[in-house]
Scaffold this motif. Structure first.
Motif, PDB file in Angstrom:
ATOM      1  N   MET A   1       0.649  -1.116   0.047  1.00 46.76           N
ATOM      2  CA  MET A   1       0.342  -0.322   0.209  1.00 46.76           C
ATOM      3  C   MET A   1       0.764   1.226   0.083  1.00 46.76           C
ATOM      4  N   ILE A   2       0.323   2.033  -0.650  1.00 43.76           N
ATOM      5  CA  ILE A   2       1.542   3.894  -0.469  1.00 43.76           C
ATOM      6  C   ILE A   2       0.563   4.431   0.459  1.00 43.76           C
ATOM      7  N   THR A   3       1.514   4.935   1.167  1.00 40.85           N
ATOM      8  CA  THR A   3       0.849   5.915   1.840  1.00 40.85           C
ATOM      9  C   THR A   3       0.881   7.488   1.162  1.00 40.85           C
ATOM     10  N   ILE A   4      -0.034   7.889   1.306  1.00 40.09           N
ATOM     11  CA  ILE A   4      -0.103  10.064   1.233  1.00 40.09           C
ATOM     12  C   ILE A   4      -0.375  10.793   2.897  1.00 40.09           C
ATOM     13  N   PHE A   5       0.421  11.049   3.007  1.00 34.26           N
ATOM     14  CA  PHE A   5       1.034  12.397   3.910  1.00 34.26           C
ATOM     15  C   PHE A   5       0.301  13.168   3.574  1.00 34.26           C
ATOM     16  N   GLY A   6      -1.034  14.343   4.021  1.00 35.26           N
ATOM     17  CA  GLY A   6      -1.534  15.124   3.041  1.00 35.26           C
ATOM     18  C   GLY A   6      -2.219  16.343   4.645  1.00 35.26           C
ATOM     19  N   MET A   7      -2.827  17.544   3.872  1.00 34.62           N
ATOM     20  CA  MET A   7      -3.589  18.400   4.630  1.00 34.62           C
ATOM     21  C   MET A   7      -5.059  18.122   3.762  1.00 34.62           C
ATOM     22  N   LYS A   8      -5.975  18.590   3.938  1.00 35.82           N
ATOM     23  CA  LYS A   8      -6.998  18.556   3.303  1.00 35.82           C
ATOM     24  C   LYS A   8      -7.011  20.658   2.520  1.00 35.82           C
ATOM     25  N   THR A   9      -6.345  21.161   3.209  1.00 34.11           N
ATOM     26  CA  THR A   9      -5.939  22.139   3.573  1.00 34.11           C
ATOM     27  C   THR A   9      -4.649  22.945   2.597  1.00 34.11           C
ATOM     28  N   CYS A  10      -4.015  21.686   1.853  1.00 30.46           N
ATOM     29  CA  CYS A  10      -2.891  22.094   0.820  1.00 30.46           C
ATOM     30  C   CYS A  10      -2.956  21.754  -0.777  1.00 30.46           C
ATOM     31  N   PRO A  11      -3.016  22.321  -0.994  1.00 32.85           N
ATOM     32  CA  PRO A  11      -3.527  22.321  -2.571  1.00 32.85           C
ATOM     33  C   PRO A  11      -2.890  21.492  -3.235  1.00 32.85           C
ATOM     34  N   ASP A  12      -1.164  21.460  -3.250  1.00 32.80           N
ATOM     35  CA  ASP A  12      -0.587  19.590  -3.392  1.00 32.80           C
ATOM     36  C   ASP A  12      -1.298  18.908  -3.519  1.00 32.80           C
ATOM     37  N   CYS A  13      -1.925  18.484  -2.326  1.00 33.49           N
ATOM     38  CA  CYS A  13      -2.525  17.149  -1.335  1.00 33.49           C
ATOM     39  C   CYS A  13      -3.346  17.519  -2.340  1.00 33.49           C
ATOM     40  N   THR A  14      -4.075  18.297  -1.846  1.00 34.64           N
ATOM     41  CA  THR A  14      -5.978  18.275  -2.707  1.00 34.64           C
ATOM     42  C   THR A  14      -6.096  17.696  -4.708  1.00 34.64           C
ATOM     43  N   TYR A  15      -4.965  18.006  -5.671  1.00 38.14           N
ATOM     44  CA  TYR A  15      -4.914  18.145  -6.699  1.00 38.14           C
ATOM     45  C   TYR A  15      -4.760  16.234  -6.202  1.00 38.14           C
ATOM     46  N   LEU A  16      -4.339  15.597  -5.703  1.00 36.60           N
ATOM     47  CA  LEU A  16      -3.839  14.200  -5.788  1.00 36.60           C
ATOM     48  C   LEU A  16      -5.247  13.198  -5.778  1.00 36.60           C
ATOM     49  N   GLU A  17      -6.164  13.562  -4.692  1.00 39.66           N
ATOM     50  CA  GLU A  17      -7.848  13.402  -4.083  1.00 39.66           C
ATOM     51  C   GLU A  17      -8.187  12.508  -5.363  1.00 39.66           C
ATOM     52  N   PRO A  18      -8.238  13.725  -6.533  1.00 37.43           N
ATOM     53  CA  PRO A  18      -9.466  12.058  -7.795  1.00 37.43           C
ATOM     54  C   PRO A  18      -8.038  11.436  -7.922  1.00 37.43           C
ATOM     55  N   GLN A  19      -7.390  11.585  -8.365  1.00 32.35           N
ATOM     56  CA  GLN A  19      -6.200  10.721  -9.475  1.00 32.35           C
ATOM     57  C   GLN A  19      -6.516   9.374  -8.497  1.00 32.35           C
ATOM     58  N   ILE A  20      -6.611   9.406  -6.373  1.00 34.15           N
ATOM     59  CA  ILE A  20      -6.559   7.994  -5.524  1.00 34.15           C
ATOM     60  C   ILE A  20      -7.648   7.974  -5.447  1.00 34.15           C
ATOM     61  N   GLU A  21      -8.836   8.127  -5.521  1.00 33.33           N
ATOM     62  CA  GLU A  21      -9.979   8.360  -5.437  1.00 33.33           C
ATOM     63  C   GLU A  21     -10.996   7.108  -5.437  1.00 33.33           C
ATOM     64  N   GLY A  22     -10.640   5.976  -4.590  1.00 32.87           N
ATOM     65  CA  GLY A  22     -11.499   4.231  -5.093  1.00 32.87           C
ATOM     66  C   GLY A  22     -10.110   2.930  -5.316  1.00 32.87           C
ATOM     67  N   ASP A  23      -9.272   4.016  -5.430  1.00 33.87           N
ATOM     68  CA  ASP A  23      -7.525   2.659  -5.133  1.00 33.87           C
ATOM     69  C   ASP A  23      -7.339   2.713  -4.313  1.00 33.87           C
ATOM     70  N   GLU A  24      -7.978   1.146  -4.240  1.00 31.64           N
ATOM     71  CA  GLU A  24      -7.336   0.254  -2.889  1.00 31.64           C
ATOM     72  C   GLU A  24      -5.317   0.206  -2.811  1.00 31.64           C
ATOM     73  N   ARG A  25      -4.768   0.886  -3.586  1.00 28.86           N
ATOM     74  CA  ARG A  25      -3.525   1.038  -3.311  1.00 28.86           C
ATOM     75  C   ARG A  25      -3.294   1.556  -2.672  1.00 28.86           C
ATOM     76  N   PHE A  26      -4.100   3.496  -2.021  1.00 27.86           N
ATOM     77  CA  PHE A  26      -3.441   4.333  -1.416  1.00 27.86           C
ATOM     78  C   PHE A  26      -3.966   4.681  -0.316  1.00 27.86           C
ATOM     79  N   ARG A  27      -3.216   4.620   0.716  1.00 24.04           N
ATOM     80  CA  ARG A  27      -4.051   5.414   2.016  1.00 24.04           C
ATOM     81  C   ARG A  27      -3.393   6.536   2.235  1.00 24.04           C
ATOM     82  N   THR A  28      -4.555   7.290   2.480  1.00 21.25           N
ATOM     83  CA  THR A  28      -4.181   8.900   2.613  1.00 21.25           C
ATOM     84  C   THR A  28      -4.203   8.961   4.865  1.00 21.25           C
ATOM     85  N   VAL A  29      -3.415  10.132   4.577  1.00 26.78           N
ATOM     86  CA  VAL A  29      -3.353  10.658   6.024  1.00 26.78           C
ATOM     87  C   VAL A  29      -3.492  11.507   6.358  1.00 26.78           C
ATOM     88  N   ASP A  30      -4.292  12.648   7.018  1.00 29.98           N
ATOM     89  CA  ASP A  30      -4.542  13.711   6.664  1.00 29.98           C
ATOM     90  C   ASP A  30      -3.657  14.660   8.648  1.00 29.98           C
TER      91      ASP A  30
END
Length: 98
Positions: A1-30
């Motif tokens: 699994m790939i873990t992405i650390f970010g924040m909901k207020t970070c534009p670089d982080c939110t840019y990735l959200e649609p790319q990983i939505e529904g992809d079980e290979r990714f785990r996000t940590v706010d």
């Protein structure tokens, strides 16, 4: 699994959200959601060489991506994702990223 650390207020982080939505290979940590998440991120940021250029620049170093092999990167392309173009909003103090 790939873990992405970010924040909901970070534009670089939110840019990735649609790319990983529904992809079980990714785990996000706010890291802003809970102090435990922040501490998990800081344990990496404090020692990993991926952050050598980030520390002391006014950048948090997110999104931070921990690949399946344990390697840490700040480049979304290393996880097969498209990074946000370098125009527009930024959350780093000098306006050049997060």
């Amino acid at each position: 699994m790939i873990t992405i650390f970010g924040m909901k207020t970070c534009p670089d982080c939110t840019y990735l959200e649609p790319q990983i939505e529904g992809d079980e290979r990714f785990r996000t940590v706010d890291i802003g959601e809970d102090v435990k998440n922040l501490k998990e991120f800081l344990r990496i940021r404090d020692v990993d060489p991926a952050f050598d250029e980030v520390r002391g620049t006014g950048s948090v170093g997110i999104p931070c991506i921990v690949l399946e092999d344990g390697r840490v990167t700040l480049d979304p392309a290393d996880a097969g994702l498209t990074p946000r173009p370098e125009t527009g909003t930024a959350c780093r103090l000098d306006g050049k990223g997060c």
